[in-house]
Design a protein around this motif. Structure first.
Motif, short mmCIF file in Angstrom:
data_model
loop_
_atom_site.label_atom_id
_atom_site.label_comp_id
_atom_site.label_asym_id
_atom_site.label_seq_id
_atom_site.Cartn_x
_atom_site.Cartn_y
_atom_site.Cartn_z
N ASP A 299 38.93 -118.23 19.24
CA ASP A 299 38.46 -120.22 19.06
C ASP A 299 37.22 -120.57 19.27
N GLY A 300 36.64 -120.17 20.10
CA GLY A 300 35.27 -120.55 19.91
C GLY A 300 34.27 -119.21 19.62
N VAL A 301 32.93 -119.31 19.74
CA VAL A 301 31.51 -118.99 19.17
C VAL A 301 30.45 -119.44 20.13
N LEU A 302 30.02 -118.13 21.20
CA LEU A 302 28.63 -119.38 21.81
C LEU A 302 27.94 -117.69 21.25
N ASP A 303 26.97 -118.56 20.55
CA ASP A 303 26.14 -117.29 19.54
C ASP A 303 24.66 -116.99 20.78
N ALA A 304 24.56 -116.34 21.54
CA ALA A 304 23.53 -116.56 22.59
C ALA A 304 22.64 -115.50 22.04
N ALA A 305 23.08 -114.51 20.87
CA ALA A 305 22.44 -113.87 20.10
C ALA A 305 22.01 -113.43 19.37
N GLY A 306 22.05 -115.18 18.31
CA GLY A 306 21.88 -115.41 17.36
C GLY A 306 21.92 -114.98 15.99
N LEU A 307 23.18 -114.39 16.31
CA LEU A 307 23.15 -113.53 14.84
C LEU A 307 23.72 -114.90 14.07
N GLY A 308 23.57 -115.50 13.65
CA GLY A 308 24.50 -116.26 12.52
C GLY A 308 25.63 -116.72 12.24
N ILE A 309 25.55 -115.85 10.80
CA ILE A 309 26.84 -116.10 10.04
C ILE A 309 27.48 -115.21 10.63
N ARG A 310 27.20 -113.75 10.58
CA ARG A 310 27.95 -112.91 11.20
C ARG A 310 28.37 -112.84 12.07
N ALA A 311 28.66 -114.41 13.56
CA ALA A 311 29.07 -114.22 14.45
C ALA A 311 30.18 -115.50 14.05
N LEU A 312 29.60 -116.56 13.18
CA LEU A 312 30.44 -117.39 12.15
C LEU A 312 31.70 -116.55 12.28
N ASP A 313 31.57 -115.35 11.33
CA ASP A 313 32.47 -115.04 10.43
C ASP A 313 34.08 -114.38 10.90
N ALA A 314 33.84 -114.16 12.68
CA ALA A 314 34.45 -113.93 13.95
C ALA A 314 35.33 -114.98 14.37
N LEU A 315 35.25 -116.20 13.64
CA LEU A 315 35.37 -117.85 14.34
C LEU A 315 37.07 -117.97 12.80
N ARG A 316 37.86 -118.31 14.05
CA ARG A 316 38.90 -119.24 13.26
C ARG A 316 38.85 -120.18 12.35
N ASN A 317 39.34 -120.48 11.06
CA ASN A 317 39.03 -121.84 10.82
C ASN A 317 39.49 -123.25 11.60
N GLU A 318 38.23 -124.14 11.47
CA GLU A 318 38.28 -125.08 12.31
C GLU A 318 37.61 -124.90 14.09
#
Length: 326
Positions: free
Chosen positions: A228-247
């Motif tokens: 449902d949400g991502v807190l990207d503390a490692a700065g992975l960007g698009i790689r972490a975004l791809d683990a996120l559900r739509n919306e």
């Protein structure tokens, strides 16, 4: 320490303190301890005699010139969070007094003297009474990283039972985020080195993905459809975004890696640190009750700031490097 009122000083040039500021951009070898005018608190401000101050990635970025667009003038103070004792207060301050042990956060970048010094002046709202259960070195690790984690989770605004992926979960911000997320009733998916799994599960992570695994694929195997949400503390960007559900919601820590667009209706934002009295007091209560933990990798004298910058850049630390002025 004798408390000294502001009126006893003839002016900011009367006394001097040791501090480390950026006077030229470059590597760690450019760092020098220098005598600078002792800061004098104005209305609504306090002066803190610093006992411990942490070294954070933002200090390395400032030294190298990567923050010149945000803080263009030199000298530029280093050090954002610290623990110490108030020895002077400006007019209009009634919540804090000389002799109080406090922690504080400098959230203004373009200032000539920061927390890597013997003394710092902060807005009174940026300082709170220190945790009773922690020494100065551990207490100093709380403001910047604890507030960043807390404010990042606030931006996600997830309901209890929601899933949140925290990248860099073994790092300073990430570890706080795991603990704070679990306290909110979130189902935390922690991503870090495999050797950190046991510690992160103890901190509250329900699920774990090793840093060497394909992130999105591994997360979606654990959480079908994505978190449902991502807190990207490692700065992975698009790689972490791809683990996120739509919306879903995505928060990058302090700029992080660039995420170009809000793909699939996701909501992408950045969290930057800011001082907040109530939130700092909340973190102090959690630390005193054992609900969040602080970690110190090493304590070094102020003169060893260059060595601290080298060690932090090498990575692999579990906990913060802390500088002591004396």
């Amino acid at each position: 320490m004798r408390a000294i009122s502001v009126t006893e000083y003839g002016g900011p040039e009367t006394l001097r303190v040791r501090a480390i500021s950026v006077t030229e951009y470059g590597g760690p070898e450019t760092l020098r301890v220098a005598d600078v005018p002792e800061p004098v608190p104005g209305p609504g401000e306090v002066r803190i005699r610093i006992e411990a101050a942490t070294v954070n990635p933002v200090d390395l970025a400032a030294r190298a010139g990567h923050l010149a667009a945000l803080a263009p003038d030199l000298p530029l103070g280093l050090g954002l969070d610290a623990a110490g004792e108030i020895d002077a207060v400006g007019p209009g301050v009634d919540r804090l007094a000389a002799g109080d042990k406090v922690i504080g956060l400098r959230d203004r970048l373009p200032v000539p003297t920061g927390a890597h010094a013997e003394a710092i002046v902060l807005d009174a709202a940026a300082a709170v009474h220190a945790p009773r259960t922690l020494d100065a070195a551990h207490a100093a690790t709380l403001p910047l990283n604890g507030l960043t984690a807390l404010q990042g989770l606030d931006l996600l605004d997830l309901r209890p039972g929601s899933t949140v992926l925290i990248t860099g979960a073994a790092g300073a911000v990430g570890r706080f985020a795991v603990e704070l997320g679990a306290l909110r009733g979130l189902r935390v998916v922690a991503s870090a080195s495999a050797s950190d799994e046991a510690a992160l599960r103890e901190a509250g992570a329900a699920l774990f993905v090793g840093r060497d695994e394909p992130l999105a694929r591994a997360v979606r195997a654990l959480v079908p459809g994505g978190v449902d949400g991502v807190l990207d503390a490692a700065g992975l960007g698009i790689r972490a975004l791809d683990a996120l559900r739509n919306e879903g919601g995505f928060v990058a820590v302090n700029g992080g890696a660039a995420v170009p667009v809000n793909l699939r209706g996701t909501h992408v934002r950045n969290v930057w640190f800011r001082a907040d009295t109530a939130q700092l007091e909340y973190l102090v209560r959690l630390a005193d009750t054992g609900h969040i933990s602080t970690r110190v990798a090493d304590v070094l004298p102020l003169e060893d700031a260059a060595r601290a910058h080298v060690r932090l850049a090498e990575g692999g630390l579990r906990g913060r490097l802390v500088l002591r002025p004396a």
